[in-house]
Design a protein around this motif. Sequence first.
Motif, mmCIF file in Angstrom:
data_model
loop_
_atom_site.group_PDB
_atom_site.id
_atom_site.type_symbol
_atom_site.label_atom_id
_atom_site.label_comp_id
_atom_site.label_asym_id
_atom_site.label_seq_id
_atom_site.Cartn_x
_atom_site.Cartn_y
_atom_site.Cartn_z
ATOM 1 N N GLN A 157 0.464 -6.558 -8.148
ATOM 2 C CA GLN A 157 1.227 -5.733 -7.683
ATOM 3 C C GLN A 157 1.139 -5.929 -6.069
ATOM 4 O O GLN A 157 2.255 -6.000 -5.541
ATOM 5 N N ARG A 161 3.008 -7.624 -1.587
ATOM 6 C CA ARG A 161 3.078 -7.067 -0.407
ATOM 7 C C ARG A 161 2.972 -7.821 0.682
ATOM 8 O O ARG A 161 3.362 -8.384 1.803
ATOM 9 N N ALA B 106 4.281 1.110 -7.003
ATOM 10 C CA ALA B 106 4.204 -0.089 -6.026
ATOM 11 C C ALA B 106 4.903 -0.605 -5.769
ATOM 12 O O ALA B 106 5.235 -1.249 -4.785
ATOM 13 N N TYR B 109 4.891 1.134 -1.912
ATOM 14 C CA TYR B 109 4.057 0.539 -1.207
ATOM 15 C C TYR B 109 4.420 -1.370 -0.948
ATOM 16 O O TYR B 109 4.316 -1.657 0.025
ATOM 17 N N VAL B 110 5.202 -1.827 -2.022
ATOM 18 C CA VAL B 110 5.061 -3.698 -2.040
ATOM 19 C C VAL B 110 7.232 -3.523 -0.769
ATOM 20 O O VAL B 110 6.734 -4.314 -0.383
ATOM 21 N N ARG B 113 6.722 -0.088 1.783
ATOM 22 C CA ARG B 113 5.658 -0.503 3.214
ATOM 23 C C ARG B 113 5.085 0.853 3.162
ATOM 24 O O ARG B 113 4.217 0.864 4.146
ATOM 25 N N LEU B 114 4.690 1.418 2.215
ATOM 26 C CA LEU B 114 4.389 2.789 2.792
ATOM 27 C C LEU B 114 2.395 2.738 1.966
ATOM 28 O O LEU B 114 2.426 1.747 1.256
ATOM 29 N N ARG B 116 -0.990 3.189 0.204
ATOM 30 C CA ARG B 116 -0.976 3.806 -1.581
ATOM 31 C C ARG B 116 -1.841 5.431 -1.232
ATOM 32 O O ARG B 116 -0.554 5.850 -1.789
ATOM 33 N N GLN B 145 3.879 3.208 -11.897
ATOM 34 C CA GLN B 145 4.088 1.765 -11.826
ATOM 35 C C GLN B 145 2.550 1.623 -11.689
ATOM 36 O O GLN B 145 2.529 0.138 -12.632
ATOM 37 N N THR B 146 1.612 2.010 -10.783
ATOM 38 C CA THR B 146 0.559 0.776 -10.442
ATOM 39 C C THR B 146 -0.836 1.460 -11.229
ATOM 40 O O THR B 146 -1.489 1.278 -11.386
ATOM 41 N N PRO B 177 8.066 -11.918 -2.191
ATOM 42 C CA PRO B 177 6.999 -11.823 -3.579
ATOM 43 C C PRO B 177 7.743 -10.359 -3.836
ATOM 44 O O PRO B 177 7.330 -10.211 -4.919
ATOM 45 N N ALA B 178 7.252 -9.785 -3.417
ATOM 46 C CA ALA B 178 7.189 -8.559 -3.048
ATOM 47 C C ALA B 178 8.418 -7.768 -3.782
ATOM 48 O O ALA B 178 8.173 -7.241 -4.942
ATOM 49 N N ILE B 180 10.631 -9.726 -6.237
ATOM 50 C CA ILE B 180 10.862 -10.064 -7.143
ATOM 51 C C ILE B 180 9.965 -9.688 -7.864
ATOM 52 O O ILE B 180 10.540 -9.218 -9.367
ATOM 53 N N VAL B 181 8.666 -8.635 -7.280
ATOM 54 C CA VAL B 181 8.009 -8.170 -8.652
ATOM 55 C C VAL B 181 7.821 -6.871 -8.472
ATOM 56 O O VAL B 181 8.130 -6.320 -10.062
ATOM 57 N N THR B 185 8.975 -5.118 -11.863
ATOM 58 C CA THR B 185 8.164 -3.980 -12.021
ATOM 59 C C THR B 185 9.110 -3.378 -13.324
ATOM 60 O O THR B 185 8.893 -2.432 -13.907
ATOM 61 N N PRO B 366 -3.412 6.471 -9.973
ATOM 62 C CA PRO B 366 -4.392 5.365 -10.020
ATOM 63 C C PRO B 366 -5.608 5.542 -8.961
ATOM 64 O O PRO B 366 -5.153 6.297 -8.423
ATOM 65 N N PHE B 368 -6.942 3.396 -6.700
ATOM 66 C CA PHE B 368 -6.876 2.903 -5.394
ATOM 67 C C PHE B 368 -5.396 2.681 -5.274
ATOM 68 O O PHE B 368 -4.119 2.432 -6.460
#
Lengths: 368, 368
Positions: A157, A161, B106, B109-110, B113-114, B116, B145-146, B177-178, B180-181, B185, B366, B368
């Motif tokens: 995941q 990013r 997730a 973040y992705v 763009r926050l 973690r 989610q993570t 990619p972000a 799409i993931v 998710t 989570p 990390f």
Amino acid sequence: MGIKLDPWGHLSISDYEKLFTQFGIEPIDSVIEKLPVKHYFFTRKIVFGHRDMEKWLDALKCGEKVVVLTGFMPSGHTHLGHLMVFEELKYLQQLNAHIHVAIADAEAYVVRRLSRRRAIKYGLEYIAHAIAWGLDPDRTIFYFQTNQSTDYYRLIQLFSRKTSLAEMEAIYGELSPAKIVAALTQAADILHPQLSSYGGYKYVLVPVGADQDPHIRLTRDIADRFSTELGLERPASMYHKFITGLDGNKMSSSRPEYAIFLLDDEESVKRKVLNALTGGRATAEEQRKLGGQPGKCSIYQLYMYLLSIDNKELLEVYNSCTSGKLLCGECKRKAYEKLAKVLSEHKKKYKKVVETGVLEKVVEKPSF
Amino acid sequence: MGIKLDPWGHLSISDYEKLFTQFGIEPIDSVIEKLPVKHYFFTRKIVFGHRDMEKWLDALKCGEKVVVLTGFMPSGHTHLGHLMVFEELKYLQQLNAHIHVAIADAEAYVVRRLSRRRAIKYGLEYIAHAIAWGLDPDRTIFYFQTNQSTDYYRLIQLFSRKTSLAEMEAIYGELSPAKIVAALTQAADILHPQLSSYGGYKYVLVPVGADQDPHIRLTRDIADRFSTELGLERPASMYHKFITGLDGNKMSSSRPEYAIFLLDDEESVKRKVLNALTGGRATAEEQRKLGGQPGKCSIYQLYMYLLSIDNKELLEVYNSCTSGKLLCGECKRKAYEKLAKVLSEHKKKYKKVVETGVLEKVVEKPSF
């Protein structure tokens, strides 16, 4: 890429020039000196190049934590191409590296479009063969890509990013969600052993074919991008040539008549070997005069990769072929006999692995 | 979309015509009859549409397993917009549905763009507020989610095989990619409660804003594509309007001056409410003559969504506004007093949730 061989299968630098100069893969020579035991894969340049492997060997020497990670795409039965990788892993394990073996069942399902059932079945078969070939299950982690821990998946995941479609397209051509997820999963395979939940930082070495180098480069870039955030470091890699199939192309389960599967019966092995493409001449007479061409011969590859570990013996095959003394028929029969012996011994060990239920102990099967 | 309101905030069908006719969202009316308890969100058409919710209600009535799943994007402090969803969840829980709350860390973040750290911090804040608002943690699953199980992540991987870039592009615009993931998710969020490791098949209802319907449609398509292989069924969904911010736009933490955060101090709440955009006229005189325009008023929204649960009371606000009797200054002061009371009671409960360490018991952070 036209491959020219000498008796040891050395490549002339020109064959791999692009890899060395353009992509920065280093020739293996400098590494060989550092190897505590010099496996014939290295001296014969079956393993011909690397990235950062000297660093990895230094870490190994200093007693730091080192691992080797490799993945198998479970898309068919196990053949000699896989056996060569098992041999590589066994050797690296004997040097004291811990081994991680990923079964790329996610990729087999999403990109190769195999059913889950088949991908899992083939994956288990690879693992059983790897153990039968001598990989110590106590110092090896076997896992399925779809059966990993939360931390591993979190990497997939997070990695999404800091990657772009453009860089993925440059590697994988036309993209799909499947290819993108497979690529990120592969990066997680290579980088997850460094996570603290996997025992913390360690030096990772990835043995691959040269065709896999774009994945390695992407993974190294991802490691750089997450070096501050997650403390990831670039993996080292080493590059091997593949044993060719009996038609002179890459050995693949998609062309079963030209691949030797580890569970092939003796009759099949015999038939395949006797029908193999060789470097022989048009007539026996011509061959006696001009000699055979081991550089074009799939049987010679068998000797070089597997059947003649002893250099003197390999040189003998080479010389008697090129001098015209040894004709292809006899050479094939000899190869078949040696190969049959290797496979028969291996099969016994494989049977034992399967029967003693080792598999259930070393790997957890995905639940769906 | 120009929204026209009557005292109950009903939308004329024309406002949502496209959703109803083109995309197949059903008007909520038929569902309201089936509701065992008729929450004002439904009678006021704050919840205005649905897909397959009658089926879900039938399952609820027959005592079958039903769940509600919703996700929060942890990209800022919790505000009244979130509180409305907590209220929805609390109501559905009182009907006997089990609740699943995904913290979309997730995605935060992705895609957003926050960091973690912030995404996890905000996520925990949402959960604490949801519990303080009355969501029963014993019948709610909160998760990041993570930080999910292997089976959940396996869905993300498998789903990638049966989705195309083209359909994703139609929903998300320019892809990465972000994105799409994140999309895969989200589909796993909605569909994973049906897996046997999550208790087996159950009817899933997803409350969302209309803007989220493309995700729902993609998820329903994915469920269809995996119906044979994994036994997945389409989720039901219900669609709510959003409480507007005090500037008349969507309430968002990115415009903090126009959002009421649940932990705002009294001074800030007062200032924000007193500065809010209303449907008032240019002068008091004009307003006494023509009346105010609650359909354009962010304060009236506060009454309708939260402060006047009693219909008679809401009607009184509406009538005294449109008749020109109640001017904006007084109306704002009344709204502020009511709101301050709601928030002050809520804050006490929130403090208790945080202090008693409930959070540690209901959700795993989570690593990390």
